[in-house]
Design a protein around this motif. Sequence first.
Motif, short mmCIF file in Angstrom:
data_model
loop_
_atom_site.label_atom_id
_atom_site.label_comp_id
_atom_site.label_asym_id
_atom_site.label_seq_id
_atom_site.Cartn_x
_atom_site.Cartn_y
_atom_site.Cartn_z
N ASN A 1 0.63 -4.73 -4.44
CA ASN A 1 2.08 -4.45 -3.69
C ASN A 1 3.15 -4.75 -4.49
O ASN A 1 2.83 -5.75 -5.39
N PHE B 1 0.82 -1.34 -0.04
CA PHE B 1 -0.08 0.04 -0.03
C PHE B 1 1.05 1.18 0.03
O PHE B 1 0.51 2.30 0.76
N VAL C 1 -4.68 -5.74 -4.84
CA VAL C 1 -3.73 -5.49 -3.71
C VAL C 1 -2.23 -5.23 -4.66
O VAL C 1 -1.57 -6.52 -4.40
N ARG D 1 -6.19 3.01 -2.82
CA ARG D 1 -4.74 3.16 -3.62
C ARG D 1 -5.00 2.52 -4.98
O ARG D 1 -4.45 2.50 -6.14
N TYR D 2 -5.45 1.24 -4.69
CA TYR D 2 -5.57 0.17 -5.93
C TYR D 2 -6.92 0.29 -6.50
O TYR D 2 -7.46 -0.89 -7.10
N ASP E 1 -8.52 -1.70 1.45
CA ASP E 1 -7.85 -0.59 0.90
C ASP E 1 -8.68 0.66 0.97
O ASP E 1 -9.31 1.29 0.13
#
Length: 496
Positions: free
Chosen positions: A262, A90, A260, A298-299, A294
């Motif tokens: 990352n 994140f 996700v 962000r995603y 989240d």
Amino acid sequence: MTDTVAAPAALDLGRPWRDGFAALGPAFFTDLRPTPLPSPHLVSLNGDLAAQLGLDPALLADPSGIAAFTGNAVPEGARPLASVYSGHQFGVWAGQLGDGRAILLGGIETPAHGVQELQLKGAGRTPYSRMGDGRAVLRSSIREYLCSEAMHGLGIPTTRALVVTGSPQPVRREEVETAAVVTRVAPSFVRFGHFEHFSSREQLGELARLADYVIDTFYPECRATDRFAGNAYAAFLEQVSERTAAMAAHWQAVGFCHGVMNTDNMSILGLTVDYGPFQFLDAFVPNHVCNHSDENGRYAYNRQPNVAYWNLFCLGQALLPLIGDQELALAALESYKAVFPRELETRMRAKLGLADAREGDRELLEATLQLLAADRVDYPIFWRRLSHFVAGGDAAPVRDLFLDRPGFDAWLATYEARLPADRAAAGVAMLRTNPKYVLRNHLCELAIRQAKLGDFSGVDDLLALVQSPFDEHPAHEAKAGFPPDWATHIEISCSS
């Protein structure tokens, strides 16, 4: 109930094993055996993939196969290990991570696909579990199994899934669930985070060894290129950037949300990996966030392309000690900015049945997505109905999806003027581009509910559909329809 289980005889898969990642040495992993589960049983077996790997499906489904792919016995010739990596989660540096519940058995030589690695996810604690139990639950394992194959069926670069096994062993997540193990398949499970790990620790010898292994095994053309004055590491970064750009364009075109992204969930081969809180869009909402964990979005779906580039920038920073020149690293990353829009436009033109590029296409594509977003139109159904219309059907089923009928009519006039002369051929091509079946969350949920009651037929039915998502499958017509109202209340998080 305990994890103490008698070890059955080792399974001979009948394929030669190759060292691959294990040859890098102990700095990269910890050797360890999976932790057995009690009373394992078969949930679903991907027979098509087994055959492609040169494995006997009947052998995998018998007790010795179930034991091997649950982690209760190590196949003959395998060398199980858990790898160490680090990463940004994140957007925040998380430090050392690693295979917290995944154990790599090794790579097998296959008849047509070279060496493919087999990895058990949910196989027990490792030194990188960070206080976790190292287990996966039936729910998340079914989701990963089905989505891996759904992405492959759509032609999107991805890891694959061979088998899911289950056990009555209780596992606590938001509630108490039962354990499961999914066997993942890929040429390599090396991630951006592997490079970040050694670079952040200034272990430059290990960093170079890892980069050389990946280049020599998967990107040998980088050794012979004239790009970047012969700097193989810069050429490698460029190639990874381009593969990642193509993957992200695939995601956006089909309406896939990873959830996700990352850096430790980014494949160095440009494969979609780590299916947790994923979702295929129902309504077209560009800022949709599929991951309940989240909180800052962000995603979100429309942020995925920029996040992919941000993650590549982190990879570039990790490789900088090998590249040796910041300007070369930045130049290698620039390819993403060219490849992603080109790939996305190509895929969106194909969805619209436009075989060649013409001036004004970008504006048409943008107008199409704006129209869909304004009325939150169901994304898969719009494209499938449009395909049938172009192939010779009626426009009314497409028009019925919109509240703004005048807006749709104006768009349709512009679109029809752009269609090729042979509309029927364009429509047929669209039907092979725009899937009838996508792995919507509610379809997964229904199959999971059945599976929790011991009925795995729903999993097998969905597997067959997502492996050929462009076919009609008239017996399963309802699975191509609108999601039920309750689907909007499904929450998926990092535990999914």
